[in-house]
Design a protein around this motif. Structure first.
Motif, short mmCIF file in Angstrom:
data_model
loop_
_atom_site.label_atom_id
_atom_site.label_comp_id
_atom_site.label_asym_id
_atom_site.label_seq_id
_atom_site.Cartn_x
_atom_site.Cartn_y
_atom_site.Cartn_z
N PHE A 153 0.68 -1.17 0.07
CA PHE A 153 0.07 -0.37 0.05
C PHE A 153 0.80 1.15 -0.10
N ILE A 154 0.47 2.85 -0.45
CA ILE A 154 1.55 3.64 -1.35
C ILE A 154 0.75 4.70 -1.43
N ASP A 155 0.97 5.71 -0.53
CA ASP A 155 0.34 7.20 -1.03
C ASP A 155 0.47 7.90 -2.32
N VAL A 156 -0.17 8.34 -2.98
CA VAL A 156 -0.22 9.09 -4.08
C VAL A 156 -0.19 10.23 -3.60
N VAL A 157 0.54 11.46 -4.55
CA VAL A 157 -0.11 13.15 -3.83
C VAL A 157 0.15 13.53 -5.58
N GLY A 158 -1.11 14.37 -5.97
CA GLY A 158 -1.09 15.10 -7.15
C GLY A 158 -1.93 16.25 -6.59
N LEU A 162 4.44 9.37 -5.22
CA LEU A 162 4.30 7.67 -4.73
C LEU A 162 5.41 7.66 -3.34
N GLU A 163 4.82 7.83 -2.68
CA GLU A 163 5.52 7.24 -1.46
C GLU A 163 4.77 5.66 -0.83
N LYS A 164 6.22 5.19 0.52
CA LYS A 164 5.62 4.72 0.09
C LYS A 164 6.47 4.63 2.25
#
Length: 205
Positions: A105-110, A203-205
């Motif tokens: 599971f990752i975080d996505v910033v846009g 993308l961050e994990k």
């Protein structure tokens, strides 16, 4: 914290193991060049700076050109820092989609799509006045009354009203990585990602 820069390609759907159609977003990530490695001794904190996307040298300042030359990299369009990088990494290394694994599971910033000046129904999901009877005229999408009474005789700060909508930094958390296509630098994540097609995402994990 590991991460990578990429761009949003678009949305599609794939079938899960139990035969369900799952909506997903395709992201083109990397390869990102390591343009700077910051340490506690030299910079006061530890971080890794990555660069993504090619940029013409004539549109790059001389200071940045020298910055990229230290890393033996061509001018990059987007620079992002990732604090407290996990694992060893050196200046000039290339970070690819292989930093992610399927199933994690990752975080996505846009940056969300800008929608201009919008009313309360679109901006805050108001229901509108609702009823068309009892003499209502063109009030369906109106915000209604905004004040209280003779006390407090004012409108409170932060009241949800019409205004400029979208174009903001949005982070979607805990999106599952459904597929990693390393040879094409593609990552497929479950669900939606903010932003228009070809917009930059982190993308961050």
């Amino acid at each position: 914290m590991q991460g990578i820069i990429g761009k949003k390609i678009g949305m599609t759907s794939i079938y899960s193991a139990d035969g369900r159609s799952v909506a997903c977003t395709v992201l083109e990530v990397g390869p990102c060049a390591v343009t700077q490695v910051k340490t506690v001794e030299t910079d006061g904190y530890s971080a890794v700076q990555l660069g993504f996307g090619e940029k013409k040298a004539k549109n790059t300042t001389k200071a940045l050109i020298g910055h990229f030359q230290k890393a033996n990299a061509t001018p990059k369009r987007k620079l992002v820092e990732f604090r407290d990088w996990d694992g060893e990494i050196n200046l000039g290394d290339a970070v690819t989609a292989e930093v992610f694994e399927e199933g994690e599971f990752i975080d996505v910033v846009g940056t969300s799509k800008g929608k201009g000046f919008q009313g309360v129904v679109k901006r805050h999901n108001f229901g509108g006045v609702g009823q068309a009877t009892h003499g209502q005229h063109n009030r369906g999408r109106a915000p209604g009354a905004i004040g209280a009474c003779s006390y407090p005789a004012r409108v409170f700060k932060g009241l949800r009203m019409a205004g400029r909508t979208g174009g903001e930094r949005v982070k979607m958390q805990n999106l599952q990585v459904l597929k990693v296509v390393a040879e094409k630098n593609l990552v497929v994540v479950n669900g939606s990602v903010p932003g228009a097609k070809n917009s930059i995402v982190i993308l961050e994990k």
